[in-house]
Design an enzyme around this catalytic site. Structure first.
Site, PDB file in Angstrom:
ATOM      1  N   LEU A  69       0.825  -1.196   0.000  1.00 54.42           N
ATOM      2  CA  LEU A  69       0.000   0.000   0.000  1.00 54.42           C
ATOM      3  C   LEU A  69       0.870   1.261   0.000  1.00 54.42           C
ATOM      4  O   LEU A  69       2.061   1.184   0.305  1.00 54.42           O
ATOM      5  CB  LEU A  69      -0.928  -0.021   1.225  1.00 54.42           C
ATOM      6  CG  LEU A  69      -1.948  -1.171   1.227  1.00 54.42           C
ATOM      7  CD1 LEU A  69      -2.602  -1.319   2.600  1.00 54.42           C
ATOM      8  CD2 LEU A  69      -3.009  -0.947   0.151  1.00 54.42           C
ATOM      9  N   PRO A  70       0.295   2.427  -0.306  1.00 54.48           N
ATOM     10  CA  PRO A  70       1.126   3.627  -0.473  1.00 54.48           C
ATOM     11  C   PRO A  70       1.824   4.120   0.784  1.00 54.48           C
ATOM     12  O   PRO A  70       2.948   4.627   0.705  1.00 54.48           O
ATOM     13  CB  PRO A  70       0.126   4.669  -0.987  1.00 54.48           C
ATOM     14  CG  PRO A  70      -0.973   3.881  -1.608  1.00 54.48           C
ATOM     15  CD  PRO A  70      -1.091   2.646  -0.785  1.00 54.48           C
ATOM     16  N   LYS A 177      14.809   0.521   3.835  1.00 56.40           N
ATOM     17  CA  LYS A 177      14.211   0.847   2.529  1.00 56.40           C
ATOM     18  C   LYS A 177      14.263   2.355   2.268  1.00 56.40           C
ATOM     19  O   LYS A 177      14.600   2.802   1.170  1.00 56.40           O
ATOM     20  CB  LYS A 177      12.765   0.354   2.490  1.00 56.40           C
ATOM     21  CG  LYS A 177      11.959   0.793   1.268  1.00 56.40           C
ATOM     22  CD  LYS A 177      12.539   0.263  -0.031  1.00 56.40           C
ATOM     23  CE  LYS A 177      11.798   0.820  -1.250  1.00 56.40           C
ATOM     24  NZ  LYS A 177      10.439   0.283  -1.382  1.00 56.40           N
TER      25      LYS A 177
END
Length: 296
Positions: A69-70, A177
């Site tokens: 998801l965003p 990340k």
């Protein structure tokens, strides 16, 4: 590889999520997929021969649920309400594998909320883009405070990846990340800056990229992004400008939280924020057009 012993849910069938579900379906998981767009869910479920669910609550029986998801705020909203209570009646022991690019601090807090109901959260963001999502060769950075949950998560993500890096406790995958994408953003910005100057001086853009790739200027951006998406003007890498900007902002906030002076991160953040303000929700490669003055 087949693994029919786990019932796996998947939430988010976008550019990355769709090919990832294809690889999970090929691995023969008992797969249940969900997206806010019911037509998308239904169409993909029919193609893959898996179960498409209409409501997130229909994932309650899953052993593990993957999210792509965003933002971390959206991930949290799927599972818990503002009071921290479960929106989905998940069983104690259920493992949520968040593969989104999430804020590590928000991930840790969401993990605390879920733990009250016995639900275990693992952060496992990915790198490699749409092409490697299709190939099932993503690099995965996995953070977890629960070794058993991490082992289940590794079983689930194995068909999606060529390498899984255990980075430490919950949130460390998301931190890694964000920092990785800040480095990638810096490389894209630096290569753009060089290409803009070189073209104005009379150098050939493709030859510049070829020389970077045969020299010390080689980066993932120069080898995989600039040829098709900047020089050939496709601007369709599959990674949106708002998303990379969000990740770089997360990296900047980490630097600030560590009380570090990070001028490169700050400069990259400013460059992408300016491009985002000027262009909106386009592919991130179009930032080159903004920096070069083509789109102003």
């Amino acid at each position: 590889m087949t693994d029919s012993t786990l019932t796996v849910g998947f939430v988010g069938l976008g550019m990355m999520g769709e090919p990832m579900t294809r690889n999970l379906a090929a691995a023969r998981f008992d797969l249940r997929i969900y997206d806010m767009d019911p037509d998308r869910t239904r169409a993909l479920a029919d193609v893959l021969g898996v179960t498409g669910v209409t409501y997130a609550a229909d994932l309650a029986a899953c052993d593990a649920i993957v999210t792509m998801l965003p933002t971390s705020a959206i991930v949290r909203s799927v599972f818990v309400d503002d009071a921290g209570e479960l929106r989905i009646p998940l069983r104690p022991g259920t493992v949520i594998v968040d593969m989104s690019s999430s804020d590590p601090n928000e991930t840790v807090e969401t993990g605390r909320m879920l733990a009250k109901s016995g639900v275990r959260l693992v952060d496992a963001p990915v790198s490699g883009g749409v092409a490697r999502a299709i190939d099932g060769t993503l690099a995965i950075m996995m953070g977890s405070d629960d070794d058993e949950a991490a082992a289940i998560a590794e079983r689930v993500v194995a068909p999606l990846s060529r390498s899984v890096y255990r980075t430490g406790g919950l949130g460390t995958g998301d931190a890694m990340k964000a920092l990785n994408n800040c480095v990638a953003g810096a490389a894209f910005a630096a290569t753009s800056e060089a290409l803009i100057a070189g073209r104005k001086f009379g150098l050939d853009a493709q030859q510049m990229i070829d020389i970077f790739n045969d020299s010390t200027g080689q980066t993932f951006s120069s080898t995989h992004v600039f040829g098709p998406h900047v020089v050939d003007e496709q601007y369709a890498s599959g990674f949106a400008l708002p998303l990379i900007t969000k990740d770089i902002r997360i990296a900047q906030s980490l630097q600030q939280a560590m009380d570090r002076d990070a001028p490169v991160c700050d400069a990259v953040t400013t460059a992408f924020e300016e491009a985002l303000a000027g262009l909106g929700g386009v592919d991130h490669t179009e930032a080159y057009r903004y920096w070069s003055g083509e789109s102003r």
